[in-house]
Design a protein around this motif. Structure first.
Motif, PDB file in Angstrom:
ATOM      1  N   ARG A 275      90.081  27.293  27.326  1.00 31.96           N
ATOM      2  CA  ARG A 275      88.910  27.258  26.437  1.00 31.96           C
ATOM      3  C   ARG A 275      87.965  26.108  26.789  1.00 31.96           C
ATOM      4  O   ARG A 275      86.741  26.254  26.700  1.00 31.96           O
ATOM      5  N   ASP A 276      88.503  24.979  27.254  1.00 37.82           N
ATOM      6  CA  ASP A 276      87.644  23.847  27.620  1.00 37.82           C
ATOM      7  C   ASP A 276      86.895  24.125  28.924  1.00 37.82           C
ATOM      8  O   ASP A 276      85.720  23.783  29.059  1.00 37.82           O
ATOM      9  N   VAL A 277      87.610  24.732  29.857  1.00 38.66           N
ATOM     10  CA  VAL A 277      86.961  25.099  31.133  1.00 38.66           C
ATOM     11  C   VAL A 277      85.822  26.073  30.846  1.00 38.66           C
ATOM     12  O   VAL A 277      84.695  25.911  31.340  1.00 38.66           O
ATOM     13  N   VAL A 278      86.124  27.077  30.017  1.00 40.87           N
ATOM     14  CA  VAL A 278      85.112  28.094  29.688  1.00 40.87           C
ATOM     15  C   VAL A 278      83.923  27.442  28.979  1.00 40.87           C
ATOM     16  O   VAL A 278      82.757  27.760  29.269  1.00 40.87           O
ATOM     17  N   TYR A 279      84.207  26.496  28.079  1.00 36.98           N
ATOM     18  CA  TYR A 279      83.125  25.833  27.338  1.00 36.98           C
ATOM     19  C   TYR A 279      82.152  25.157  28.298  1.00 36.98           C
ATOM     20  O   TYR A 279      80.939  25.364  28.224  1.00 36.98           O
ATOM     21  N   TYR A 280      82.692  24.350  29.226  1.00 35.56           N
ATOM     22  CA  TYR A 280      81.792  23.621  30.131  1.00 35.56           C
ATOM     23  C   TYR A 280      81.027  24.589  31.036  1.00 35.56           C
ATOM     24  O   TYR A 280      79.853  24.364  31.330  1.00 35.56           O
ATOM     25  N   LEU A 281      81.689  25.655  31.471  1.00 34.65           N
ATOM     26  CA  LEU A 281      80.993  26.631  32.317  1.00 34.65           C
ATOM     27  C   LEU A 281      79.879  27.316  31.531  1.00 34.65           C
ATOM     28  O   LEU A 281      78.793  27.567  32.057  1.00 34.65           O
ATOM     29  N   LEU A 282      80.159  27.619  30.250  1.00 32.36           N
ATOM     30  CA  LEU A 282      79.143  28.284  29.427  1.00 32.36           C
ATOM     31  C   LEU A 282      77.955  27.370  29.142  1.00 32.36           C
ATOM     32  O   LEU A 282      76.805  27.820  29.180  1.00 32.36           O
ATOM     33  N   VAL A 283      78.239  26.093  28.875  1.00 34.53           N
ATOM     34  CA  VAL A 283      77.133  25.145  28.647  1.00 34.53           C
ATOM     35  C   VAL A 283      76.278  25.081  29.907  1.00 34.53           C
ATOM     36  O   VAL A 283      75.028  25.115  29.852  1.00 34.53           O
ATOM     37  N   THR A 284      76.942  25.027  31.056  1.00 31.19           N
ATOM     38  CA  THR A 284      76.218  24.993  32.329  1.00 31.19           C
ATOM     39  C   THR A 284      75.351  26.247  32.477  1.00 31.19           C
ATOM     40  O   THR A 284      74.166  26.166  32.801  1.00 31.19           O
ATOM     41  N   TYR A 285      75.953  27.400  32.197  1.00 32.99           N
ATOM     42  CA  TYR A 285      75.242  28.672  32.356  1.00 32.99           C
ATOM     43  C   TYR A 285      74.030  28.750  31.423  1.00 32.99           C
ATOM     44  O   TYR A 285      72.913  29.056  31.872  1.00 32.99           O
ATOM     45  N   VAL A 286      74.253  28.438  30.143  1.00 32.95           N
ATOM     46  CA  VAL A 286      73.158  28.565  29.163  1.00 32.95           C
ATOM     47  C   VAL A 286      72.034  27.578  29.501  1.00 32.95           C
ATOM     48  O   VAL A 286      70.847  27.925  29.459  1.00 32.95           O
ATOM     49  N   ALA A 287      72.404  26.348  29.873  1.00 32.47           N
ATOM     50  CA  ALA A 287      71.373  25.348  30.176  1.00 32.47           C
ATOM     51  C   ALA A 287      70.577  25.752  31.411  1.00 32.47           C
ATOM     52  O   ALA A 287      69.344  25.620  31.437  1.00 32.47           O
ATOM     53  N   LEU A 288      71.261  26.262  32.425  1.00 26.69           N
ATOM     54  CA  LEU A 288      70.542  26.682  33.639  1.00 26.69           C
ATOM     55  C   LEU A 288      69.679  27.911  33.355  1.00 26.69           C
ATOM     56  O   LEU A 288      68.563  28.042  33.878  1.00 26.69           O
ATOM     57  N   PHE A 289      70.199  28.802  32.525  1.00 31.19           N
ATOM     58  CA  PHE A 289      69.434  29.995  32.127  1.00 31.19           C
ATOM     59  C   PHE A 289      68.156  29.560  31.402  1.00 31.19           C
ATOM     60  O   PHE A 289      67.062  30.069  31.689  1.00 31.19           O
ATOM     61  N   ALA A 290      68.316  28.602  30.497  1.00 25.41           N
ATOM     62  CA  ALA A 290      67.154  28.109  29.749  1.00 25.41           C
ATOM     63  C   ALA A 290      66.161  27.431  30.691  1.00 25.41           C
ATOM     64  O   ALA A 290      64.938  27.605  30.548  1.00 25.41           O
ATOM     65  N   ALA A 291      66.688  26.677  31.670  1.00 25.37           N
ATOM     66  CA  ALA A 291      65.790  26.013  32.632  1.00 25.37           C
ATOM     67  C   ALA A 291      64.996  27.046  33.424  1.00 25.37           C
ATOM     68  O   ALA A 291      63.796  26.867  33.671  1.00 25.37           O
ATOM     69  N   THR A 292      65.656  28.134  33.809  1.00 25.72           N
ATOM     70  CA  THR A 292      64.970  29.202  34.548  1.00 25.72           C
ATOM     71  C   THR A 292      63.866  29.816  33.677  1.00 25.72           C
ATOM     72  O   THR A 292      62.765  30.080  34.144  1.00 25.72           O
ATOM     73  N   ARG A 293      64.212  30.050  32.402  1.00 26.76           N
ATOM     74  CA  ARG A 293      63.218  30.642  31.481  1.00 26.76           C
ATOM     75  C   ARG A 293      62.013  29.714  31.313  1.00 26.76           C
ATOM     76  O   ARG A 293      60.875  30.160  31.222  1.00 26.76           O
ATOM     77  N   VAL A 294      62.286  28.383  31.300  1.00 25.33           N
ATOM     78  CA  VAL A 294      61.185  27.420  31.159  1.00 25.33           C
ATOM     79  C   VAL A 294      60.272  27.496  32.384  1.00 25.33           C
ATOM     80  O   VAL A 294      59.051  27.492  32.260  1.00 25.33           O
ATOM     81  N   LEU A 295      60.889  27.597  33.559  1.00 23.01           N
ATOM     82  CA  LEU A 295      60.071  27.740  34.779  1.00 23.01           C
ATOM     83  C   LEU A 295      59.238  29.011  34.712  1.00 23.01           C
ATOM     84  O   LEU A 295      58.061  29.027  35.060  1.00 23.01           O
ATOM     85  N   GLU A 296      59.876  30.066  34.259  1.00 22.46           N
ATOM     86  CA  GLU A 296      59.162  31.358  34.132  1.00 22.46           C
ATOM     87  C   GLU A 296      58.023  31.246  33.122  1.00 22.46           C
ATOM     88  O   GLU A 296      56.971  31.851  33.289  1.00 22.46           O
ATOM     89  N   ALA A 297      58.274  30.466  32.074  1.00 23.60           N
ATOM     90  CA  ALA A 297      57.275  30.346  31.007  1.00 23.60           C
ATOM     91  C   ALA A 297      55.964  29.796  31.524  1.00 23.60           C
ATOM     92  O   ALA A 297      54.913  30.046  30.941  1.00 23.60           O
ATOM     93  N   ARG A 298      56.033  29.028  32.630  1.00 19.04           N
ATOM     94  CA  ARG A 298      54.786  28.496  33.193  1.00 19.04           C
ATOM     95  C   ARG A 298      53.855  29.636  33.575  1.00 19.04           C
ATOM     96  O   ARG A 298      52.661  29.469  33.656  1.00 19.04           O
ATOM     97  N   ARG A 299      54.445  30.774  33.843  1.00 15.94           N
ATOM     98  CA  ARG A 299      53.605  31.910  34.273  1.00 15.94           C
ATOM     99  C   ARG A 299      52.913  32.569  33.084  1.00 15.94           C
ATOM    100  O   ARG A 299      51.859  33.164  33.235  1.00 15.94           O
ATOM    101  N   TRP A 300      53.570  32.548  31.911  1.00 13.98           N
ATOM    102  CA  TRP A 300      52.928  33.228  30.777  1.00 13.98           C
ATOM    103  C   TRP A 300      52.290  32.299  29.756  1.00 13.98           C
ATOM    104  O   TRP A 300      51.671  32.750  28.813  1.00 13.98           O
ATOM    105  N   ARG A 301      52.460  30.974  29.930  1.00 12.70           N
ATOM    106  CA  ARG A 301      51.823  30.068  28.953  1.00 12.70           C
ATOM    107  C   ARG A 301      50.415  29.719  29.396  1.00 12.70           C
ATOM    108  O   ARG A 301      50.132  29.611  30.570  1.00 12.70           O
TER     109      ARG A 301
END
Lengths: 618, 241
Positions: free
Chosen positions: B215-241
């Motif tokens: 569960r701890d391994v999964v937690y850190y991997l999920l935090v990594t995934y969600v944060a990177l996903f959000a970072a990608t969305r922020v980069l994408e947002a530059r195109r629509w903002r």
């Protein structure tokens, strides 16, 4: 009809949801909850109605935007409805938690997911629309991208929370910290090899038990040492009569039997609880096996002259606090040796008791009476076994040591290079650390361990052989101080002129031929008594020095050996180690990294440097 | 994937071909060494496992701080230097940019973390340690570093300059670190959610003690995934903002 986008509808909607949250999660029960939740619900409904009205009135791309936003509002509304259904605020008074608990759990997990899928896209869509507020037209592609981003983020969050929930519920773990069941040590193996009558070991454990497996593995290995050691595994529930005969009432026992003699060892059935015991199993087995295989011996500890006792001595106006010998007693119990005291009341002035296997004089502060010394001398002459642990500031015991050709040099020793740091003061230099042991049988285990088992002597004096040795006396210096140790005559712990450095003898084993056909006497003289007290450092070779000494005095040196112990030990570090560790961790490693960086960047710089004009090979 | 690795390699080389990269590693090593000597080893004599546990405790702190400083430049530097439009115009997708830069930072952080491995090995010389405990501790450090680097990448994607990126990442990390305090004052099920969200308290301590929970391994991997996903969305947002 052209309708300008308005963020206020969404703001109203979000405020309504926040109000519901505050009412349900912060306000608790009562009027506050009713007001906040009711107000929130009313605001949400108002926002939805406003959005519907705007959708009807809008046209073209504006209508599409309003529809998307209305869709999000309805999704959030559905989440809110699911919350109401799954909670205790159901208006019809029937709690879904009681009627259909599984459905209530599903709804409780679903409503936050729906709210996340509403709020995140809503915020991003409003941000995208706000960015185009001054634009002549609404670019629906940008709004759609924002909507998709928001939905994507919401789904990612839902996925993360769901996965985390599953991982937590179906958790698997591995404990990789230090844990190992002890294996039979050399001392236990020798004991098993030396059996002269059958010994049975019976394990009472249920089938398919982890602790049983660990024990079976240990005893399987030990039983290979001798055909006289029989190991059997029984389930107490299946064999109650045999268990009762051995005094066992439940599973979780190991019984060592020799004839009618039974020694029991209790071990918990759960591995978690049994861990600590399994790590020091060899010591427990050695003790029980010795009790059933060897006769009990008696060690007399002299009293009445300020000697170290079994219990610690608290400080008084005249004397400082002194640690006791309870740990030594514990080790002696492992060897099946009973400790008794011997003073004037027990007849020391007349004769040493006949059942004495060893007489130990541990750090006396006052002289013995001539009668007591005479009794001890007679005991030694008739093949007795004497253990003398003396102190630099205690009596010199000349009447006893002289016939043995020994002399205690009453100047304390110190070492400014190799010592154990305890108080981080200058007087730590009196804590001598040495691994210099001979191959004599009285230090057999230490010799086999080599530098792995250093011994610490806190405040020792040296012993000296007086040449020529008396007739029939043989000396063996079994432990010496390290070569840079000096005699600290002025007690300042600094090597001054005239305080010579030498590998001073610290422990001497003496054998003396007995008079009128008596067996040879054995004496071990030590220049320190702190070496065996409870206040001594743990994790060093001191226990082996004491065990080996006692076994040699008992004439059982063949059974000396290491007891396997897998328990974690306190980390003792000397000043030298501290210095090495400090410099390597704080300076050496960073310096090496900087050095590597310097080399790499310099090489790159050279590679890139332009060639001199006209230079180079033709 | 090739483009991601290409970006990662280029970024990692940028760390290692300048002297600054080595200075960062040396400083972290020195700080870790000081803490190890002063607190993990120092004072009263401790058991080997306790020394190791304290070592991982202090290393987790330096890893968190180092990850903020490493990640702050990832995307914010590009924006500050005005080179982000060049990246946008190249045939590289947003998620490849984010992943490539994150992987380079993770490789650098791993290098830095693994450079401290000689300290637990020193304990091994005179104590009783299992290699498994050391491996579990380092796995925890790498996972914690990965999660905090991903959060830092997200912060770097949001900010206009590196200082702001460091401040934002620091705030997000502190918020996640202090979730366990919120868990104490809230009621169930919110307390469970906050407890599970806490970046260090519930999820790193088992690694520190040599215990690996899925569960701890999964937690850190999920935090990594969600944060990177959000970072990608922020980069994408530059195109629509």
């Amino acid at each position: 009809m052209s309708l300008r986008p308005s963020p206020w509808v969404s703001v109203l909607y979000v405020v309504g949801l926040v109000s519901v949250f505050l009412g349900e999660r912060v306000a608790g029960a009562g009027t506050e909850r009713l007001v906040l939740s009711g107000l929130g619900l009313a605001l949400v409904l108002l926002a939805v109605a406003w959005r519907v009205s705007r959708t009807v009135r809008a046209s073209g791309d504006g209508r599409r935007l309003e529809r998307w936003l209305l869709g999000l509002f309805l999704l959030g509304g559905l989440g809110l409805a699911l919350y109401v259904l799954s909670s205790d605020v159901a208006p019809w008074g029937v709690s879904l938690k009681k009627q259909a608990p599984r459905l209530a759990v599903v709804l409780a997990a679903l409503f936050p997911a729906l709210l996340a899928a509403t709020l995140l896209p809503l915020v991003l869509v409003e941000l995208a629309v706000a960015a185009m507020a001054r634009g002549p037209v609404l670019e629906m592609g940008r709004v759609r991208a924002a909507l998709h981003s928001g939905l994507g983020l919401a789904f990612a969050l839902v996925f993360a929370f769901s996965t985390m929930y599953v991982a937590t519920q179906a958790d698997v773990s591995w404990d990789l910290a230090y844990f190992r069941t002890a294996r039979p040590g050399e001392a236990t193996r020798k004991l098993a090899r030396g059996l002269n009558a059958p010994v049975e070991v019976t394990l009472f454990f249920p089938p398919a038990n982890d602790v049983r497996q660990a024990l079976e593995q240990y005893f399987r290995e030990l039983s290979r040492e001798s055909g006289l050691l029989k190991v059997e595994v029984l389930d107490q529930a299946v064999e109650p009569a045999r268990a009762k005969a051995m005094g066992v009432g439940e599973n979780g026992s190991v019984v060592f039997s020799r004839g009618q003699r039974h020694e029991r060892l209790k071990v918990p059935l759960e591995l978690e609880r049994a861990r600590g015991q399994l790590q020091r199993l060899d010591e427990d087995v050695y003790r029980r096996l010795r009790v059933v295989a060897r006769p009990r011996r008696v060690l007399y500890l002299t009293v009445g002259h300020g000697e170290r006792g079994l219990m610690p001595q608290s400080a008084t106006a005249l004397e400082k606090a002194r640690p006791g010998l309870s740990q030594l007693e514990e080790w002696l119990r492992v060897l099946n040796v009973e400790v008794r005291t011997l003073g004037v009341a027990e007849g020391l002035e007349t004769e040493v008791p006949r059942d004495a296997a060893v007489v130990a004089v541990m750090g006396p502060e006052r002289d013995f009476t001539p009668e007591e010394l005479a009794a001890l001398r007679r005991y030694v002459e008739h093949g007795g076994r004497l253990w003398l642990a003396l102190e630099p500031d205690g009596p010199g015991f000349e009447p006893l040591l002289e016939p043995l050709g020994l002399k205690l040099l009453r100047t304390p020793l110190a070492n400014d290079q190799r010592y154990l740091r305890i108080s981080h003061q200058q007087n730590d230099r009196g804590n001598l650390v040495t691994a210099s042991v001979s191959s004599h049988a009285s230090v057999g285990t230490l010799a086999s361990l080599g530098s792995e088992a250093s011994i610490v002597f806190p405040g020792a004096a040296a012993l000296e052989s007086v040449e020529p040795l008396p007739k029939g006396v043989k000396h063996a210096v079994s432990v010496r101080a390290s070569a840079e140790t000096f005699q600290d005559a002025n007690h300042d712990f600094i090597p001054n002129e005239g305080e010579s450095r030498r590998a001073w003898p610290l422990v001497v084993a003496v054998e003396k031929a007995g008079v009128s056909g008596a067996s040879p006497a054995r004496v071990v003289a030590m220049g320190d008594s702190d070496v065996m007290t409870d206040g001594g450092p743990r994790g060093y070779g001191n226990p082996y020095l004491l065990m080996d000494t006692v076994l040699w005095l008992l004439g059982e040196e063949a059974l000396a050996g290491e007891v396997s112990n897998e328990e974690d030990v306190p980390l003792q570090h000397t000043r030298q180690k501290d210095v090495v560790w400090f410099y390597s961790a704080v300076f050496l490693a960073p310096a090496m990294v900087l050095g590597a960086g310097f080399l790499v960047t310099r090489r790159r710089g050279r590679r890139r440097a332009p060639r001199a004009p006209g230079g180079g090979a033709s | 994937m090739m483009r991601t690795l290409l970006i990662a390699r280029r970024e990692l080389a940028a760390y290692l071909r300048t002297f600054q990269g080595y200075i960062i590693i040396a400083v972290v090593l020195a700080v870790d060494g000081l803490l190890f000597n002063a607190y993990a080893l120092g004072g009263v004599s401790k058991r080997s496992s306790e020394v190791l546990s304290l070592f991982f405790f202090f290393s987790s702190g330096t890893t968190l701080v180092a990850s903020v400083f490493i990640s702050m430049r990832l995307l914010a530097e590009e924006r500050q230097a005005g080179t982000l439009p060049l990246l946008y115009s190249s045939p590289v997708k947003d998620h490849e940019i984010v992943l490539g830069k994150f992987l380079s930072a993770l490789a650098f952080l791993s290098l830095m973390t693994l450079a401290t491995v000689f300290m637990p090995l020193l304990v091994m010389v005179h104590g009783k340690l299992s290699v498994g405990h050391i491996a579990a501790g380092y796995l925890g450090l790498l996972l914690l570093g990965s999660a905090s680097l991903a959060i830092g990448t997200f912060g770097s994607a949001l900010a206009r300059n590196q200082v702001l990126a460091a401040v934002l990442s620091g705030c997000m990390l502190v918020a996640l670190l202090t979730c366990w305090l919120l868990a104490r004052i809230t009621e169930q099920p919110l307390s469970d959610v906050f407890g599970a969200l806490a970046l260090w308290n519930q999820h790193f301590q088992p690694f520190q003690a040599g215990v690996v929970h899925v569960r701890d391994v999964v937690y850190y991997l999920l935090v990594t995934y969600v944060a990177l996903f959000a970072a990608t969305r922020v980069l994408e947002a530059r195109r629509w903002r």
